[in-house]
Design an enzyme around this catalytic site. Structure first.
Site, PDB file in Angstrom:
ATOM      1  N   TYR A 183      -1.535 -25.916 -22.389  1.00 51.31           N
ATOM      2  CA  TYR A 183      -2.394 -25.072 -21.559  1.00 51.31           C
ATOM      3  C   TYR A 183      -1.507 -24.191 -20.691  1.00 51.31           C
ATOM      4  O   TYR A 183      -0.610 -24.690 -20.000  1.00 51.31           O
ATOM      5  CB  TYR A 183      -3.280 -25.960 -20.675  1.00 51.31           C
TER       6      TYR A 183
ATOM      7  N   ASP B 279       6.879 -23.386 -19.824  1.00 56.97           N
ATOM      8  CA  ASP B 279       5.852 -23.386 -18.796  1.00 56.97           C
ATOM      9  C   ASP B 279       6.075 -24.664 -17.986  1.00 56.97           C
ATOM     10  O   ASP B 279       5.683 -25.759 -18.405  1.00 56.97           O
ATOM     11  CB  ASP B 279       4.472 -23.360 -19.456  1.00 56.97           C
TER      12      ASP B 279
ATOM     13  N   LYS C 296       2.221 -25.120  -8.751  1.00 57.19           N
ATOM     14  CA  LYS C 296       1.984 -26.443  -8.177  1.00 57.19           C
ATOM     15  C   LYS C 296       3.018 -26.837  -7.109  1.00 57.19           C
ATOM     16  O   LYS C 296       2.886 -26.442  -5.965  1.00 57.19           O
ATOM     17  CB  LYS C 296       1.868 -27.478  -9.289  1.00 57.19           C
TER      18      LYS C 296
HETATM   19  N1  HOZ Z   1      -5.919 -26.966 -14.739  1.00 60.88           N
HETATM   20  C1  HOZ Z   1      -5.815 -28.080 -13.882  1.00 60.88           C
HETATM   21  C2  HOZ Z   1      -5.316 -29.272 -14.579  1.00 60.88           C
HETATM   22  N2  HOZ Z   1      -4.450 -29.095 -15.643  1.00 60.88           N
HETATM   23  C3  HOZ Z   1      -7.109 -28.429 -13.221  1.00 60.88           C
HETATM   24  C4  HOZ Z   1      -7.175 -27.794 -11.927  1.00 60.88           C
HETATM   25  C5  HOZ Z   1      -8.323 -28.226 -11.029  1.00 60.88           C
HETATM   26  O1  HOZ Z   1      -9.404 -28.589 -11.469  1.00 60.88           O
HETATM   27  O2  HOZ Z   1      -8.119 -28.150  -9.854  1.00 60.88           O
END
Ligand code: HOZ
Length: 433
Positions: free
Chosen positions: A149, A244, A272
């Site tokens: 992702y 990534d 993050k």
């Molecule tokens: N894309 C995030 C986890 N891989 C989720 C982010 C969220 O729901 O805060």
């Protein structure tokens, strides 16, 4: 541990109201608990390794706001620094010295990064990095891996992990076919598939982007030689290798997964942890490539809140804490204890389970394993995962509400927290059908 009756009345009320106000009641899909059943827990506050919900239940938190909280929630030094920065204003929209400090810290730490551009999220960083890959190579096709992702930009919503995997969605409606026509996919850990794509598309592929350790299809590690093989293949075909590291950056080691594995990509995306809990993303890499980014070069990318002083401050403080000697040894120690303990309990209680951890990132699946790819991950028992998730919640342990998300520990998780978590897991697994 939650004792007595597990009450979630207030969470339910708030979430019911939220569903009338926001699609699915949330600001990001995985939070809605759709794949694990039951209603989401509405948080009231977080501190150290813990979260408290609006009904007063306390949880040991292994989501850590999806990765940023590696020093523990609301670390006093981070909070104090943000408060002091806020006194000077919340946004400048002009250069500030804090950007230089965080940029230097990132450049010093991450082997591939000679120059960096700050943005506001991992999605933005990946979106921009693809534009840069294309601008630099003058090629349009890109290879990504199934289950990886890279945020929700159109070009990456092809066989994507995270929420797309969690909800079992097909590639998203609204994404024009023309936008994804140049996105080629291969199974993770399959070098032959990548080699074949390069052979079938000679001189057309700008590069390969991947999570060096997958955290968005559950936790999947690269097989020996996979990252090195990608480094060789991309170099051989004049293409770029992009890691990534939105999840793994400053989490797997201070220099990220690339430092841990000793493979240096051409470009890296981050997010993050480098924002310390405030919205930050970044992309960086070789100076020669980064000089293409406007205004140094012609590749356009911009942002009103990029380099925001509060976010830079939170990132700087977080990295200062992390670079103290012993941080990563501690993270590795407690996370190994957690995952080994969990797998051992799974075995003792008769459940087919597999999983692992590296530093402060972990994951497990309800299947024999091993899991090398998204295809393997999809074979795991997600119904059992859902039941386990809910029962752990009732025991006061907050795990990511999806089989397809990695778990995160922090410097604030204590040995006692791990013991309590394992005790809860034993209670749950010994009753779980
Ligand atoms: N894309 C995030 C986890 N891989 C989720 C982010 C969220 O729901 O805060």
């Amino acid at each position: 541990m939650i004792t007595g009756t597990f009450k979630t009345t207030k969470s339910e009320e708030i979430f019911a109201a939220a569903q009338k106000l926001m699609p699915g009641g949330v600001s990001s899909p995985v939070r809605a608990f759709k794949s694990v059943g039951g209603q989401p827990i509405v948080f009231d506050r977080v501190k150290d390794a813990y979260a408290w919900d609006v009904d007063g239940n306390q949880y040991i938190d292994y989501v850590g706001t999806w990765g940023p909280a590696i020093c523990g929630h609301a670390h006093p030094d981070v909070i104090k620094a943000i408060q002091a920065a806020a006194e000077k204003g919340t946004s400048f929209g002009a250069p500030c010295a804090l950007e230089n400090i965080l940029a230097e810290m990132v450049i010093d730490a991450v082997p591939s990064v000679e120059m960096v551009r700050f943005v506001n999220s991992g999605t933005e960083a990946c979106m921009a990095v693809l534009r840069l890959m294309r601008a630099y190579t003058q090629r349009e096709k890109v290879i990504k891996f199934e289950g990886c992702y890279h945020g929700h930009a159109d070009m990456f919503l092809v066989k994507a992990g995270s929420g797309v995997a969690t909800l079992g969605l097909p590639d998203s409606p609204g994404v024009p076919k023309s936008t994804t026509a140049n996105t080629l996919t291969a199974p993770y850990n399959d070098l032959d598939a990548v080699r074949k794509l390069f052979e079938e598309n000679p001189g057309e592929i700008c590069g390969v982007i991947l999570e060096p350790i997958v955290g968005n299809a559950g936790f999947i590690t690269p097989d020996a030689g996979f990252l090195a093989g990608l480094r060789e293949l991309t170099t051989e075909h004049g293409a770029l290798l992009v890691f990534d590291e939105v999840m793994t950056g400053f989490r797997i080691s201070y220099g990220g997964a690339q430092a841990k594995f000793g493979i240096t990509p051409d470009l890296t995306t981050m997010g993050k942890v480098i924002g310390g809990g405030l919205p930050v993303g970044a992309y960086g890499g070789k100076r020669e490539i980064m000089q293409l980014v406007a205004p140094a070069g012609p590749m356009y990318q911009a942002g009103t809140l990029s380099g925001n002083p509060l976010a830079m401050t939170a990132g700087i403080k977080t990295l200062e804490i992390l670079r103290q000697p012993g941080s990563y040894e501690y993270l590795d120690k407690i996370t190994t204890k957690l995952i080994n303990g969990l797998l051992a309990i799974g075995k003792e209680t008769g459940h087919a389970m597999c999983g692992g951890s590296i530093s402060a990132m972990f994951g497990f699946f309800f299947c024999e394993g091993p899991v090398h790819s998204y295809e393997d991950a999809k074979k795991a028992d997600t119904v059992k995962f859902g039941k386990f998730h809910r029962a752990m919640l009732e025991q006061g342990v907050y795990l990511a509400p999806s089989q397809f998300e990695a778990g995160f520990t922090s410097l604030a998780h204590t040995d006692a927290d791990i013991d309590r978590t394992l005790e809860a897991a034993r209670t749950v697994l010994s009753k779980l059908a």
